[in-house]
Design a protein around this motif. Sequence first.
Motif, PDB file in Angstrom:
ATOM      1  N   LEU A 111       0.814  -1.211   0.000  1.00 33.67           N
ATOM      2  CA  LEU A 111       0.000   0.000   0.000  1.00 33.67           C
ATOM      3  C   LEU A 111       0.849   1.263   0.000  1.00 33.67           C
ATOM      4  O   LEU A 111       1.980   1.273   0.498  1.00 33.67           O
ATOM      5  N   PHE A 112       0.262   2.302  -0.587  1.00 32.59           N
ATOM      6  CA  PHE A 112       0.773   3.658  -0.465  1.00 32.59           C
ATOM      7  C   PHE A 112       0.081   4.314   0.720  1.00 32.59           C
ATOM      8  O   PHE A 112      -1.113   4.102   0.942  1.00 32.59           O
ATOM      9  N   ILE A 113       0.800   5.149   1.461  1.00 33.02           N
ATOM     10  CA  ILE A 113       0.188   6.018   2.470  1.00 33.02           C
ATOM     11  C   ILE A 113       0.634   7.438   2.176  1.00 33.02           C
ATOM     12  O   ILE A 113       1.826   7.746   2.202  1.00 33.02           O
ATOM     13  N   ASN A 114      -0.329   8.293   1.902  1.00 32.52           N
ATOM     14  CA  ASN A 114      -0.066   9.674   1.511  1.00 32.52           C
ATOM     15  C   ASN A 114       0.102  10.574   2.743  1.00 32.52           C
ATOM     16  O   ASN A 114      -0.125  10.158   3.876  1.00 32.52           O
ATOM     17  N   ILE A 115       0.442  11.839   2.483  1.00 35.79           N
ATOM     18  CA  ILE A 115       0.540  12.822   3.558  1.00 35.79           C
ATOM     19  C   ILE A 115      -0.852  13.125   4.119  1.00 35.79           C
ATOM     20  O   ILE A 115      -1.846  13.067   3.400  1.00 35.79           O
ATOM     21  N   GLY A 116      -0.916  13.419   5.407  1.00 38.05           N
ATOM     22  CA  GLY A 116      -2.187  13.798   6.016  1.00 38.05           C
ATOM     23  C   GLY A 116      -2.272  13.323   7.453  1.00 38.05           C
ATOM     24  O   GLY A 116      -1.721  12.274   7.808  1.00 38.05           O
ATOM     25  N   THR A 117      -2.978  14.078   8.280  1.00 37.09           N
ATOM     26  CA  THR A 117      -3.114  13.687   9.678  1.00 37.09           C
ATOM     27  C   THR A 117      -4.031  12.479   9.834  1.00 37.09           C
ATOM     28  O   THR A 117      -3.861  11.694  10.765  1.00 37.09           O
ATOM     29  N   THR A 118      -4.992  12.307   8.920  1.00 39.73           N
ATOM     30  CA  THR A 118      -5.879  11.141   9.011  1.00 39.73           C
ATOM     31  C   THR A 118      -5.184   9.887   8.500  1.00 39.73           C
ATOM     32  O   THR A 118      -5.359   8.799   9.064  1.00 39.73           O
ATOM     33  N   THR A 119      -4.380  10.018   7.451  1.00 41.19           N
ATOM     34  CA  THR A 119      -3.621   8.847   6.993  1.00 41.19           C
ATOM     35  C   THR A 119      -2.625   8.405   8.060  1.00 41.19           C
ATOM     36  O   THR A 119      -2.342   7.212   8.208  1.00 41.19           O
ATOM     37  N   GLU A 120      -2.102   9.352   8.810  1.00 43.32           N
ATOM     38  CA  GLU A 120      -1.213   8.994   9.922  1.00 43.32           C
ATOM     39  C   GLU A 120      -1.965   8.213  10.998  1.00 43.32           C
ATOM     40  O   GLU A 120      -1.410   7.312  11.627  1.00 43.32           O
ATOM     41  N   ALA A 121      -3.247   8.563  11.196  1.00 40.66           N
ATOM     42  CA  ALA A 121      -4.062   7.811  12.154  1.00 40.66           C
ATOM     43  C   ALA A 121      -4.245   6.367  11.694  1.00 40.66           C
ATOM     44  O   ALA A 121      -4.267   5.436  12.510  1.00 40.66           O
ATOM     45  N   VAL A 122      -4.360   6.164  10.389  1.00 42.83           N
ATOM     46  CA  VAL A 122      -4.448   4.801   9.850  1.00 42.83           C
ATOM     47  C   VAL A 122      -3.146   4.058  10.129  1.00 42.83           C
ATOM     48  O   VAL A 122      -3.152   2.904  10.584  1.00 42.83           O
ATOM     49  N   ALA A 123      -2.026   4.704   9.866  1.00 39.67           N
ATOM     50  CA  ALA A 123      -0.724   4.068  10.084  1.00 39.67           C
ATOM     51  C   ALA A 123      -0.581   3.583  11.520  1.00 39.67           C
ATOM     52  O   ALA A 123      -0.019   2.510  11.781  1.00 39.67           O
ATOM     53  N   GLY A 124      -1.094   4.357  12.447  1.00 41.05           N
ATOM     54  CA  GLY A 124      -1.004   3.976  13.854  1.00 41.05           C
ATOM     55  C   GLY A 124      -1.726   2.681  14.177  1.00 41.05           C
ATOM     56  O   GLY A 124      -1.410   2.023  15.172  1.00 41.05           O
TER      57      GLY A 124
END
Length: 271
Positions: A111-124
């Motif tokens: 998967l790709f994870i783009n910039i963003g505070t919500t995408t960072e929440a997914v990463a967590g």
Amino acid sequence: MAKTDPIAGADIATSADAIADRHRRILELARGAGSVMVDDLAERFGVTPQTIRKDLNLLARRSMLSRVHGGAIVTSGVDNLDYGIRRTVATGAKAAIGRAAAALIPNGASLFINIGTTTEAVAGHLAQHRDLMVVTNNLNVVDILNGREDIDMVVVGGQVRQSDRAVVGALAMEFIRSFKVDYALIGASAIDPDGSLMDFAVDEVQVTRTLMQHARQVILVADSSKIGRAAPVRVGPLDAIDHWVTDRILDPGLRHACARHAVRIVETDTR
């Protein structure tokens, strides 16, 4: 509770001068903090939450604030909020969205994870996944997933934007074109009523489009505060999205548009 005049029994907050002064002070508070909440303002000014909601709705109609669930944020139609401030907006909704979006990613996926505070929440919430390959232009995601033995991290090369630690530019896009992954996790700063995805920075949008073109499925993670917000750069149409994970969608027209374009909606707020 609203303050009243002990003689006339009238709500002091209803006078034109008091309302204008309250609006001015709300704007000052919002510009200083980046956002304001209904309950906090009601307590501060000694009026009811309903009064504050009317204030914020009026200021939003005048394009002085943007309404979000439970309050309002400061933004113009051409400039986004500071990245640090964005992390403080809709934090509960973002955490729930992150958990739900991570549940869509199976073990063994790329998967790709783009910039963003919500995408960072997914990463967590991906830390417990196994055998993932994560390609990201978000150096904050690298920090979040650093040291996870079951996650193979690939960092996009290119120019680092210092304001949010995003890797952007022509080199980043060329790097991304080397991949074809299972999922792209993207955010959006604004979503038009017709479902068009919008953002503020041209360089960021170019990278997002490249990510979307090189993924088999696209997952949008965006809370309801983004719906109807103004932003100048178009990322793409709604039909470029396969899944939209959000807290809730109240607009029946937008919900119908998702159904028409076969976008699967995942809502975390089912009240």
